[in-house]
Design a protein around this motif. Structure first.
Motif, short mmCIF file in Angstrom:
data_model
loop_
_atom_site.label_atom_id
_atom_site.label_comp_id
_atom_site.label_asym_id
_atom_site.label_seq_id
_atom_site.Cartn_x
_atom_site.Cartn_y
_atom_site.Cartn_z
N GLN A 42 -8.90 -8.57 -0.38
CA GLN A 42 -9.75 -7.61 0.33
C GLN A 42 -8.91 -6.86 1.35
O GLN A 42 -8.22 -7.46 2.17
CB GLN A 42 -10.90 -8.34 1.01
CG GLN A 42 -12.00 -7.40 1.49
CD GLN A 42 -13.22 -8.18 1.95
OE1 GLN A 42 -13.32 -8.57 3.11
NE2 GLN A 42 -14.15 -8.40 1.03
N LEU A 43 -8.99 -5.54 1.27
CA LEU A 43 -8.18 -4.66 2.11
C LEU A 43 -9.10 -3.86 3.03
O LEU A 43 -10.01 -3.18 2.57
CB LEU A 43 -7.37 -3.72 1.21
CG LEU A 43 -6.34 -2.81 1.86
CD1 LEU A 43 -5.13 -3.62 2.30
CD2 LEU A 43 -5.91 -1.72 0.87
N TYR A 93 -11.92 -2.50 0.64
CA TYR A 93 -11.71 -2.47 -0.80
C TYR A 93 -11.48 -3.88 -1.31
O TYR A 93 -10.75 -4.66 -0.70
CB TYR A 93 -10.50 -1.61 -1.15
CG TYR A 93 -10.59 -0.19 -0.65
CD1 TYR A 93 -11.23 0.78 -1.40
CD2 TYR A 93 -10.05 0.16 0.59
CE1 TYR A 93 -11.33 2.07 -0.94
CE2 TYR A 93 -10.14 1.45 1.06
CZ TYR A 93 -10.79 2.41 0.29
OH TYR A 93 -10.89 3.68 0.76
N THR A 94 -12.10 -4.19 -2.44
CA THR A 94 -11.88 -5.48 -3.09
C THR A 94 -11.07 -5.26 -4.35
O THR A 94 -11.46 -4.47 -5.22
CB THR A 94 -13.22 -6.17 -3.43
OG1 THR A 94 -13.91 -6.44 -2.20
CG2 THR A 94 -12.98 -7.48 -4.17
N ILE A 95 -9.95 -5.95 -4.45
CA ILE A 95 -9.04 -5.80 -5.58
C ILE A 95 -8.97 -7.12 -6.32
O ILE A 95 -8.76 -8.18 -5.72
CB ILE A 95 -7.63 -5.38 -5.11
CG1 ILE A 95 -7.68 -4.04 -4.39
CG2 ILE A 95 -6.66 -5.32 -6.28
CD1 ILE A 95 -7.70 -4.16 -2.89
N VAL A 101 -3.80 0.23 7.86
CA VAL A 101 -4.22 -1.03 7.24
C VAL A 101 -4.47 -2.03 8.36
O VAL A 101 -3.56 -2.41 9.09
CB VAL A 101 -3.16 -1.57 6.26
CG1 VAL A 101 -3.63 -2.88 5.64
CG2 VAL A 101 -2.87 -0.53 5.18
N LYS A 102 -5.73 -2.44 8.52
CA LYS A 102 -6.11 -3.32 9.62
C LYS A 102 -6.10 -4.79 9.25
O LYS A 102 -5.82 -5.65 10.09
CB LYS A 102 -7.50 -2.92 10.14
CG LYS A 102 -7.53 -1.56 10.82
CD LYS A 102 -8.87 -1.33 11.48
CE LYS A 102 -8.85 -0.08 12.34
NZ LYS A 102 -10.15 0.11 13.06
N LYS A 103 -6.45 -5.08 8.01
CA LYS A 103 -6.56 -6.49 7.62
C LYS A 103 -6.38 -6.62 6.12
O LYS A 103 -6.84 -5.76 5.36
CB LYS A 103 -7.92 -7.07 8.02
CG LYS A 103 -8.07 -8.56 7.77
CD LYS A 103 -9.51 -9.03 8.00
CE LYS A 103 -9.93 -8.85 9.44
NZ LYS A 103 -11.29 -9.41 9.67
N VAL A 104 -5.70 -7.69 5.70
CA VAL A 104 -5.56 -8.02 4.29
C VAL A 104 -5.95 -9.49 4.14
O VAL A 104 -5.41 -10.35 4.84
CB VAL A 104 -4.13 -7.82 3.77
CG1 VAL A 104 -4.08 -7.95 2.26
CG2 VAL A 104 -3.58 -6.47 4.20
N VAL A 133 0.85 -1.19 0.00
CA VAL A 133 0.00 0.00 0.00
C VAL A 133 0.89 1.24 0.00
O VAL A 133 1.86 1.33 0.76
CB VAL A 133 -0.95 0.02 1.21
CG1 VAL A 133 -1.68 1.36 1.30
CG2 VAL A 133 -1.96 -1.11 1.11
N ALA A 134 0.56 2.19 -0.88
CA ALA A 134 1.28 3.46 -0.97
C ALA A 134 0.26 4.59 -0.99
O ALA A 134 -0.94 4.37 -1.21
CB ALA A 134 2.14 3.49 -2.23
#
Length: 305
Positions: free
Chosen positions: A240-241, A254-256, A175-178, A164-165
């Motif tokens: 999922q971020l 966010y879904t990537i 950022v709590k969870k990936v 993540v940038a």
């Protein structure tokens, strides 16, 4: 406007007792020295990921029957086998789990080996197993004299790294969870086919997370890693971020889709032995809208206050 930039770098139960024996004629006996090593050209992962902790070497004759085999232990990346002259299929499996090793020992015919898939211990819930990353390689040739050969090993899995940038005009992001969604949990040792065993997993975050992305983190910070077995145009695989933006009262999710179009319709293909780097960059405009720049076909807009 705030944007997410996705940069993806592809930097029956039955038991059959089979007894297989070979009688060697001294006049046609040869020695084959086999060296095996990881495929360096595909590696963007740390060297420790591709350490050889153990290996099983199997040689099948022209009738595709097991002719000879041997095992090696940690630190040993070579083996010497006595064979008869003729056409051979040579296979090396490195870092197999105990359950998979037992199945390999019973692969008396070549087709048995080619049909094998990994076990749960080989996946280790998407993280590097203590016995090493499962790797495999093969060599086919006709042998009439003593020879030295090299078998190149490729990891049976694929690695996903999420970074993540953000630009300097965007506030801090926590950022709590990936998470990886519908990751493939089993795979073939040699076949290019894919299995349908899937799961959702939280990715491993450095220091256990959460991770704060600060103003100077414009090049991207690693926030999550996970392994998956290969996929071919998988339409349900995603990342999922979960983050908390500065001054926001709630988390945003966010879904990537890890492909060039960020589109599930295109599907996701992950090749074995590769590290897939996903970089998510946050940008901002005066409306505070988050979307996916360059991927207008994806409905992925979020508002936060």
């Amino acid at each position: 406007m705030k944007y997410i930039h996705l940069g993806i770098l592809f930097i029956l139960c039955g038991c059959t007792q089979v007894e297989v024996t070979e009688e060697f004629d001294e006049q046609n006996k040869i020695t084959v020295a086999i060296q095996f090593k990881p495929n360096e050209s595909l590696r963007t992962t740390p060297s420790s990921d591709l350490s050889i902790m153990s290996a099983k070497v199997l040689v099948y004759n022209s009738n595709e029957i097991l002719e000879n085999s041997t095992s090696t232990t940690s630190g040993n990346s070579s083996a010497v086998l006595t064979l008869k002259e003729g056409h051979k299929y040579i296979y090396v499996v490195a870092n197999a789990s105990s359950d998979l090793t037992e199945k390999i020992k019973n692969a008396h015919f070549r087709k048995d080996l080619l049909e094998l898939t990994s076990e749960a211990e080989d996946y280790n819930n998407g993280q590097l197993p203590s016995h090493g990353l499962l790797m495999a390689g093969e060599y086919e040739g006709f042998f009439t004299t003593n020879q030295n050969i090299t078998v190149t090993l490729t990891a049976a899995l694929t690695k996903i790294e999420v970074y993540v940038a953000k630009e300097s005009n965007v506030g801090n992001i926590i950022v709590k969870k990936v998470e990886g969604k519908n990751l493939h949990t089993t795979g073939y040792l040699f076949s290019t086919d894919v299995t349908e065993s899937k799961t959702d997993l939280a990715m491993q975050m450095p220091s256990g997370g959460p991770i704060t992305i600060k103003t100077n983190d414009i090049t991207g910070k690693l926030v999550g890693t996970v392994y998956s077995y290969p996929t071919i145009k998988a339409t349900d695989l995603s990342v999922q971020l979960t983050v908390r933006h500065a001054e926001a009262q709630a988390d945003d999710v966010y879904t990537i889709i890890p492909n060039a179009q960020n589109s599930s319709a295109e599907g996701v293909t992950l090749e074995r032995g590769k590290c897939n780097k996903i970089t998510i960059t946050f940008k901002k405009d005066e409306q505070g809208t988050i979307t996916t720049e360059e991927f207008s076909n994806v409905n992925n807009e979020f508002i936060f206050g």
